[in-house]
Design an enzyme around this catalytic site. Structure first.
Site, mmCIF file in Angstrom:
data_model
loop_
_atom_site.group_PDB
_atom_site.id
_atom_site.type_symbol
_atom_site.label_atom_id
_atom_site.label_comp_id
_atom_site.label_asym_id
_atom_site.label_seq_id
_atom_site.Cartn_x
_atom_site.Cartn_y
_atom_site.Cartn_z
ATOM 1 N N ASP A 171 -20.903 80.000 30.229
ATOM 2 C CA ASP A 171 -21.037 81.023 31.281
ATOM 3 C C ASP A 171 -19.652 81.387 31.800
ATOM 4 O OD1 ASP A 171 -22.286 82.789 32.965
ATOM 5 O OD2 ASP A 171 -23.439 81.286 34.065
ATOM 6 N N HIS A 308 -30.244 89.140 28.016
ATOM 7 C CA HIS A 308 -29.805 89.040 29.414
ATOM 8 C C HIS A 308 -28.468 89.746 29.636
ATOM 9 C CE1 HIS A 308 -28.910 87.432 33.337
ATOM 10 N NE2 HIS A 308 -27.891 86.735 32.892
HETATM 11 C C1 HEM Z 1 -23.933 86.838 31.991
HETATM 12 C C2 HEM Z 1 -26.849 82.979 32.240
HETATM 13 C C3 HEM Z 1 -28.786 84.701 36.340
HETATM 14 C C4 HEM Z 1 -26.135 88.713 35.886
HETATM 15 C C5 HEM Z 1 -24.537 85.629 31.721
HETATM 16 C C6 HEM Z 1 -24.219 84.746 30.631
HETATM 17 C C7 HEM Z 1 -25.025 83.671 30.713
HETATM 18 C C8 HEM Z 1 -25.874 83.862 31.848
HETATM 19 C C9 HEM Z 1 -25.045 82.462 29.782
HETATM 20 C C10 HEM Z 1 -23.167 84.986 29.558
HETATM 21 C C11 HEM Z 1 -21.818 84.482 29.988
HETATM 22 C C12 HEM Z 1 -20.897 85.557 30.442
HETATM 23 O O1 HEM Z 1 -20.849 86.623 29.821
HETATM 24 O O2 HEM Z 1 -20.189 85.328 31.446
HETATM 25 C C13 HEM Z 1 -27.635 83.126 33.378
HETATM 26 C C14 HEM Z 1 -28.649 82.181 33.790
HETATM 27 C C15 HEM Z 1 -29.189 82.662 34.948
HETATM 28 C C16 HEM Z 1 -28.517 83.912 35.248
HETATM 29 C C17 HEM Z 1 -29.023 80.912 33.042
HETATM 30 C C18 HEM Z 1 -30.272 82.087 35.820
HETATM 31 C C19 HEM Z 1 -30.530 80.797 35.910
HETATM 32 C C20 HEM Z 1 -28.266 85.962 36.553
HETATM 33 C C21 HEM Z 1 -28.669 86.845 37.614
HETATM 34 C C22 HEM Z 1 -27.932 87.989 37.477
HETATM 35 C C23 HEM Z 1 -27.056 87.801 36.339
HETATM 36 C C24 HEM Z 1 -29.709 86.545 38.690
HETATM 37 C C25 HEM Z 1 -27.973 89.249 38.313
HETATM 38 C C26 HEM Z 1 -29.086 89.763 38.823
HETATM 39 C C27 HEM Z 1 -25.284 88.522 34.840
HETATM 40 C C28 HEM Z 1 -24.235 89.459 34.475
HETATM 41 C C29 HEM Z 1 -23.607 88.942 33.334
HETATM 42 C C30 HEM Z 1 -24.280 87.674 33.042
HETATM 43 C C31 HEM Z 1 -23.885 90.751 35.198
HETATM 44 C C32 HEM Z 1 -22.450 89.568 32.567
HETATM 45 C C33 HEM Z 1 -22.913 90.756 31.755
HETATM 46 C C34 HEM Z 1 -21.756 91.488 31.115
HETATM 47 O O3 HEM Z 1 -20.851 91.869 31.844
HETATM 48 O O4 HEM Z 1 -21.787 91.687 29.908
HETATM 49 N N1 HEM Z 1 -25.570 85.061 32.446
HETATM 50 N N2 HEM Z 1 -27.592 84.160 34.266
HETATM 51 N N3 HEM Z 1 -27.289 86.564 35.794
HETATM 52 N N4 HEM Z 1 -25.272 87.471 33.955
HETATM 53 FE FE1 HEM Z 1 -26.469 85.846 34.089
#
Ligand code: HEM
Length: 447
Positions: A171, A308
């Site tokens: 992450d 996601h």
């Molecule tokens: C990216 C996991 C909750 C928004 C990521 C990544 C992982 C991850 C593994 C990829 C790593 C990275 O690119 O930095 C999770 C898990 C969650 C969670 C396990 C809940 C337990 C959320 C929530 C939001 C969110 C609630 C917003 C409503 C984002 C965004 C990115 C991201 C904006 C980057 C997307 C991009 O710029 O390409 N998340 N996330 N995440 N997540 Fe989550």
């Protein structure tokens, strides 16, 4: 790399770069003596608050970094009556619970559902002992003016899982670059500071002058049902003949997330992990879902629409590229590793001490354009680029385990639908906070 564009000695450190320590305590408090609290804030607490500038160089980093933020109820308790210009903040997260965020209120931690949370101290260090020592110091300074409402101990996962969230995925790779602050890496979007900091370029809302360089902090305690997630991947493993059964399960997980566990983006390496690519900051964010010879609006052979990563930032999927809906994430995992008994049963324990998940933190200058927008209009919305986010999406109605039917997860047959019957992430609630500038703490909040 920073330039003089932003007042980095005035902006709390977690907002733009994150405190990035292995342990982080979220200490939610109730103010029981407002006058005493305010009188201790300037001379006592302010010197402990860590500004951005202090985190930028290794030799100025404190043993324990401290940030402080207030809920609307907290500001009101301090007799700060100015309207900060954000209705989501003013109403509190509970007001968003079912219809906007899709949470089941029954799963909310009682402290988040109640009225006792006035603020939160974020305490980050290498050890829990350091964190607790700083908390004791703060409590002594505040001299009985606050009580604990709730706390959540965040901690990085052990050994080679450090930096990975509990499902196992690296992450903290893709955050936006901020104009006047960070030099963008290849593929990184550059966003106006006003999307994250009140009163800066790009923030168009009228705010009280003292709110400048503060940010809204959306906190969420997101439980992760790791054994259930792992079982789902095994039960629905893809059938690429060149991969082992384990690798086919990993492949499905990667396509649901949009990155491999290593962090390698699925858009660049759709069917096989590439740890070298994952570890290269010049390449691991350099993609936008468009590929010569493929139609961006239909191609899921590279990255599924529902992934996601793609749901929460569509990159080139929107034309022109979206510059309005971005957050800076600064969360940390909480809770212990999966136990052998949970692994054997494929079911998360109901023992509260074994709960695990993500202590999610998002910064933005407008909650309804930031976190709440991403959750409601992108992640939870089956009508937006076709699918509900299989990781964090809900039906948006506050109901449990609503089946989703994304296509695109199987790169060999992108039209194939794989039904997901359950939620792997369960919201345990949260609150919206305002993280003020250091000068606002000194001149407006303290007396
Ligand atoms: C990216 C996991 C909750 C928004 C990521 C990544 C992982 C991850 C593994 C990829 C790593 C990275 O690119 O930095 C999770 C898990 C969650 C969670 C396990 C809940 C337990 C959320 C929530 C939001 C969110 C609630 C917003 C409503 C984002 C965004 C990115 C991201 C904006 C980057 C997307 C991009 O710029 O390409 N998340 N996330 N995440 N997540 Fe989550």
């Amino acid at each position: 790399s920073a330039d003089a564009g932003l007042n980095l000695t005035n902006i709390q450190g977690d907002i733009l770069i994150g405190m990035k320590k292995n342990k982080e305590l979220f200490f939610f408090f109730t103010i029981i003596n407002s006058t005493l609290f305010r009188s201790q804030l300037g001379s006592g607490i302010l010197p402990l608050i860590t500004p951005t500038s202090q985190l930028l160089a290794v030799d100025t980093q404190p043993t324990t970094a401290v940030n402080l933020a207030f809920s609307q109820r907290g500001l009101t308790t301090l007799d700060i009556t100015d309207d900060l210009g954000d209705t989501a903040f003013a109403n509190g997260q509970i007001d968003n619970v079912a219809s906007i965020l899709g949470d089941e209120t029954s799963n909310w931690e009682s402290a988040f559902a109640g009225t006792s949370i006035h603020g939160v101290f974020l305490l980050a260090s290498d050890t829990v002992d350091n964190v607790n020592a700083t908390l004791s110091q703060i409590q002594a300074l505040l001299n009985g003016s606050i009580t604990e409402a709730y706390s959540l101990q965040g901690e990085a996962r052990p050994a080679d899982q450090q930096g990975h969230e509990h499902f196992g995925f690296m992450d903290g790779i893709s955050n936006p670059a901020v104009t006047g602050f960070s030099t963008p890496l290849p593929g990184q979007q550059v966003i106006d500071p006003g999307l994250f900091l009140l009163g800066e370029t790009g923030d168009t809302v009228t705010r009280p002058a003292w709110a400048k360089d503060g940010s809204f902090l959306a906190f969420r305690q997101l439980q992760q049902r790791v054994p259930e997630f792992n079982k789902f991947l095994v039960d629905n493993a893809l059938s690429n003949p060149n991969l082992t059964a384990d690798q086919n399960a990993e492949l499905l997980g990667a396509r649901m997330m949009g990155r491999w566990k290593s962090g390698a983006p699925v858009d660049l390496t759709p069917t096989v992990d590439d740890p070298v690519l994952a570890a290269d900051p010049q390449r691991n964010n350099n993609f936008n879902y468009s590929h010569p010879g493929f139609d961006l609006d239909t191609d899921q052979t590279h990255c599924p629409f529902s992934a996601h990563l793609r749901k929460t930032n569509p990159r080139a999927g929107l034309t022109p590229e979206n510059t309005a809906n971005h957050i800076i994430r600064a969360g940390i995992p909480y809770g212990p590793e999966v136990t052998d008994a949970e692994n054997a049963s494929n079911v998360s324990s109901t023992d509260p001490s074994l709960e695990r998940g993500l202590a999610f933190v998002a910064y933005q200058s407008d909650i309804n354009a930031g976190f709440a927008f991403l959750q409601q209009f992108w992640a939870n919305n089956a009508g937006y680029v076709f699918e509900i986010d299989p990781i964090i999406g809900t039906d948006g109605l506050g109901q449990a385990d609503v089946p989703r039917s994304p296509s695109g997860l199987d790169p060999a047959d992108p039209t194939r639908i794989i039904t997901i019957e359950q939620d792997f992430v369960v919201s345990r609630g949260g609150e919206y906070f305002f993280s003020p500038s250091l000068s606002a703490i000194q001149n407006t909040l303290a007396i």
